[in-house]
Enzyme design. Structure first.
Site, mmCIF file in Angstrom:
data_model
loop_
_atom_site.group_PDB
_atom_site.id
_atom_site.type_symbol
_atom_site.label_atom_id
_atom_site.label_comp_id
_atom_site.label_asym_id
_atom_site.label_seq_id
_atom_site.Cartn_x
_atom_site.Cartn_y
_atom_site.Cartn_z
ATOM 1 N N ARG A 47 -92.243 24.535 -44.751
ATOM 2 C CA ARG A 47 -91.386 25.471 -44.015
ATOM 3 C C ARG A 47 -90.529 26.213 -45.026
ATOM 4 O O ARG A 47 -90.543 25.900 -46.206
ATOM 5 C CB ARG A 47 -90.559 24.728 -42.945
ATOM 6 C CG ARG A 47 -90.167 23.357 -43.363
ATOM 7 C CD ARG A 47 -88.725 23.015 -43.446
ATOM 8 N NE ARG A 47 -87.833 24.099 -43.603
ATOM 9 C CZ ARG A 47 -87.259 24.428 -44.742
ATOM 10 N NH1 ARG A 47 -87.538 23.766 -45.858
ATOM 11 N NH2 ARG A 47 -86.408 25.412 -44.809
ATOM 12 N N GLY A 48 -89.788 27.216 -44.511
ATOM 13 C CA GLY A 48 -89.070 28.113 -45.413
ATOM 14 C C GLY A 48 -89.958 29.329 -45.635
ATOM 15 O O GLY A 48 -91.172 29.175 -45.885
ATOM 16 N N ALA A 49 -89.374 30.529 -45.501
ATOM 17 C CA ALA A 49 -90.188 31.744 -45.461
ATOM 18 C C ALA A 49 -91.148 31.890 -46.649
ATOM 19 O O ALA A 49 -92.364 32.060 -46.445
ATOM 20 C CB ALA A 49 -89.264 32.959 -45.323
ATOM 21 N N ARG A 84 -96.559 31.073 -37.015
ATOM 22 C CA ARG A 84 -95.109 31.266 -36.811
ATOM 23 C C ARG A 84 -94.819 32.774 -36.896
ATOM 24 O O ARG A 84 -95.259 33.431 -37.842
ATOM 25 C CB ARG A 84 -94.291 30.494 -37.864
ATOM 26 C CG ARG A 84 -94.506 28.979 -37.802
ATOM 27 C CD ARG A 84 -93.482 28.231 -38.640
ATOM 28 N NE ARG A 84 -92.172 28.225 -38.018
ATOM 29 C CZ ARG A 84 -91.052 27.810 -38.634
ATOM 30 N NH1 ARG A 84 -91.105 27.399 -39.892
ATOM 31 N NH2 ARG A 84 -89.900 27.816 -38.002
ATOM 32 N N GLN A 191 -82.733 20.555 -41.163
ATOM 33 C CA GLN A 191 -83.193 20.921 -42.519
ATOM 34 C C GLN A 191 -82.050 20.783 -43.527
ATOM 35 O O GLN A 191 -82.285 20.511 -44.704
ATOM 36 C CB GLN A 191 -83.717 22.365 -42.525
ATOM 37 C CG GLN A 191 -85.045 22.574 -41.822
ATOM 38 C CD GLN A 191 -84.876 22.979 -40.377
ATOM 39 O OE1 GLN A 191 -83.879 22.614 -39.733
ATOM 40 N NE2 GLN A 191 -85.822 23.712 -39.834
ATOM 41 N N ASP A 232 -85.423 34.899 -43.147
ATOM 42 C CA ASP A 232 -86.841 34.842 -42.776
ATOM 43 C C ASP A 232 -87.438 36.227 -42.643
ATOM 44 O O ASP A 232 -88.646 36.415 -42.782
ATOM 45 C CB ASP A 232 -87.016 34.040 -41.487
ATOM 46 C CG ASP A 232 -86.795 32.573 -41.789
ATOM 47 O OD1 ASP A 232 -85.632 32.149 -41.840
ATOM 48 O OD2 ASP A 232 -87.790 31.873 -42.045
ATOM 49 N N ASN A 242 -82.486 34.714 -39.604
ATOM 50 C CA ASN A 242 -82.477 33.447 -40.352
ATOM 51 C C ASN A 242 -82.270 32.311 -39.355
ATOM 52 O O ASN A 242 -82.098 32.537 -38.153
ATOM 53 C CB ASN A 242 -81.392 33.467 -41.431
ATOM 54 C CG ASN A 242 -81.541 32.308 -42.408
ATOM 55 O OD1 ASN A 242 -82.630 32.077 -42.926
ATOM 56 N ND2 ASN A 242 -80.484 31.551 -42.643
ATOM 57 N N LYS A 243 -82.271 31.103 -39.859
ATOM 58 C CA LYS A 243 -82.188 29.905 -39.012
ATOM 59 C C LYS A 243 -81.077 30.013 -37.980
ATOM 60 O O LYS A 243 -79.969 30.463 -38.302
ATOM 61 C CB LYS A 243 -81.987 28.679 -39.913
ATOM 62 C CG LYS A 243 -81.861 27.344 -39.213
ATOM 63 C CD LYS A 243 -83.004 27.044 -38.261
ATOM 64 C CE LYS A 243 -84.363 27.064 -38.926
ATOM 65 N NZ LYS A 243 -85.474 27.047 -37.946
HETATM 66 O O1 MRU Z 1 -87.729 26.850 -39.498
HETATM 67 P P1 MRU Z 1 -87.635 26.843 -41.003
HETATM 68 O O2 MRU Z 1 -87.208 25.530 -41.556
HETATM 69 O O3 MRU Z 1 -88.886 27.377 -41.645
HETATM 70 O O4 MRU Z 1 -86.486 27.897 -41.312
HETATM 71 C C1 MRU Z 1 -86.183 28.211 -42.651
HETATM 72 C C2 MRU Z 1 -85.022 29.101 -42.782
HETATM 73 O O5 MRU Z 1 -84.482 29.598 -41.823
HETATM 74 C C3 MRU Z 1 -84.572 29.434 -44.165
HETATM 75 O O6 MRU Z 1 -83.199 29.680 -44.165
HETATM 76 C C4 MRU Z 1 -85.280 30.707 -44.620
HETATM 77 O O7 MRU Z 1 -86.669 30.588 -44.508
HETATM 78 C C5 MRU Z 1 -84.949 31.071 -45.998
HETATM 79 S S1 MRU Z 1 -85.883 30.001 -47.108
HETATM 80 C C6 MRU Z 1 -85.856 30.287 -48.595
#
Ligand code: MRU
Length: 342
Positions: A47-49, A84, A191, A232, A242-243
């Site tokens: 996970r993470g963009a 996603r 996370q 994201d 973002n999250k």
């Molecule tokens: O749902 P996730 O864990 O994939 O969400 C990740 C985030 O929101 C991060 O803040 C975002 O991807 C930036 S990662 C470098």
């Protein structure tokens, strides 16, 4: 730095750190088909963009082993694209893979596979280099001894190197700059507590864990020099997806006179999306809220709304840190200039 995956030429599979098991266990999985990579992205094992873009790119490489590689590659791209919707790095990386596949359509299996692998490696290497630059630019905004509040996880395991918003903290620790961090636990999938706290401890950054609802109290009663988050997808006008919980932090930061920085590679900027209102927000299963980590914490049958991301309007963002430089308002012109700079 905790790279979340490694392509192993000897087995033709991807070794992937299962982030759902952190911090209690460091479990590495062998993913040998695009379907296994898609499952890992859907279930947030990766996970993470930037990391999901990199994983998807290698997922396409795995498809090129099939008997009808052209069809299999196109099928894999479609499958991975559907996993996603919010993080643009996923479709950005897959668009790169698709254009390589189209270029090598008639080249035969071996050449197609080699070209796809080269592209996946390039995507990974570019992200690693971007992380280091994001960290260096981020350092320009923080005085030694600064305290940063951060949300979700934006470190090595979310990228292929230093991360995005955590990159300056990790570089700062290497340079003895004595930064410290308040880490939001990040409901509902934690996370922040499971991965950010774990990664900052390994990097030697002093981190204090708080629940998300404590952020306002912390900003009022403790010294917070900056909020730093990742993204994201960033719309052309600078609105930031973002999250979930990020927007609340931006509002709090403004109220308390705290700088609100967004750190992301240019691959996270979606110039084809004019504003945040055009970004699709992923909604995830109700059980993530009602049965977090295996224990029922809400009554049977309760209605649940579980958006995984939110939009922070550009107006709340003090600056966007990219690997090409720090952009300040107006973002429409600043981001466009960045793109045109090549
Ligand atoms: O749902 P996730 O864990 O994939 O969400 C990740 C985030 O929101 C991060 O803040 C975002 O991807 C930036 S990662 C470098």
């Amino acid at each position: 730095m905790t790279p979340p995956l490694e392509y192993r030429p000897a087995t033709g599979c991807i070794a992937l750190l299962d982030q759902t098991q952190l911090p209690a266990r460091e479990v590495w999985l062998d993913l040998c088909t695009p379907e296994e990579v898609a499952e890992a992205i859907c279930h947030l094992r990766v996970r993470g963009a930037p990391a999901i873009g990199i994983a998807a790119a290698y997922g396409v490489v795995l498809a090129s082993d099939a008997e009808q590689p052209d069809e299999a590659v196109e099928g894999a791209i479609g499958l991975l694209e559907s996993t996603r919707p919010t993080a643009v790095n996923l479709s950005w990386a897959l668009a790169r893979m698709r254009s390589v596949a189209e270029k090598h359509k008639a080249s035969g299996c071996e050449l197609l596979r080699a070209a796809l692998l080269e592209e996946a490696r390039a995507i990974e290497a570019e992200d690693r280099a971007a992380g280091l630059r994001l960290g260096r630019y981020g350092l320009e905004l923080l005085k030694p001894g600064s305290t940063v509040l951060t949300h979700c996880h934006t470190g090595g395991a979310a990228t292929s190197g230093y991360g995005t918003a955590l990159a300056p903290l990790i570089l700062g620790a290497q340079r003895g700059l004595k930064f410290s961090a308040f880490v939001d636990e990040t409901r509902p999938l934690l996370q922040g507590s499971r991965i950010t706290a774990w990664e900052l401890a390994r990097a030697g950054v002093k981190a204090t864990l708080i629940t998300d609802s404590m952020a306002a109290h912390v900003m009022r009663t403790r010294r917070i020099d900056a909020v730093m988050v990742g993204a994201d997808r960033i719309a052309a006008n600078g609105d930031v997806a973002n999250k979930i919980g990020t927007y609340a932090l931006a509002v709090l930061a403004r109220t308390h006179g705290v700088a609100f920085y967004v750190s992301a590679p240019v691959s996270t900027v979606d110039f084809a999306t004019p504003t945040g209102a055009d970004i699709i927000i992923e909604e995830r299963a109700p059980e993530e809220v009602t049965h977090g980590f295996g224990r029922q914490t809400a009554p049977d049958g309760i209605d649940v709304y579980n958006p995984a991301f939110d939009i922070t309007p550009a107006d709340y963002v003090t600056a966007i840190i990219t690997e090409k430089g720090i952009v300040r308002p107006s973002y429409l012109t600043g981001l466009r200039a960045l793109r045109e700079s090549g």
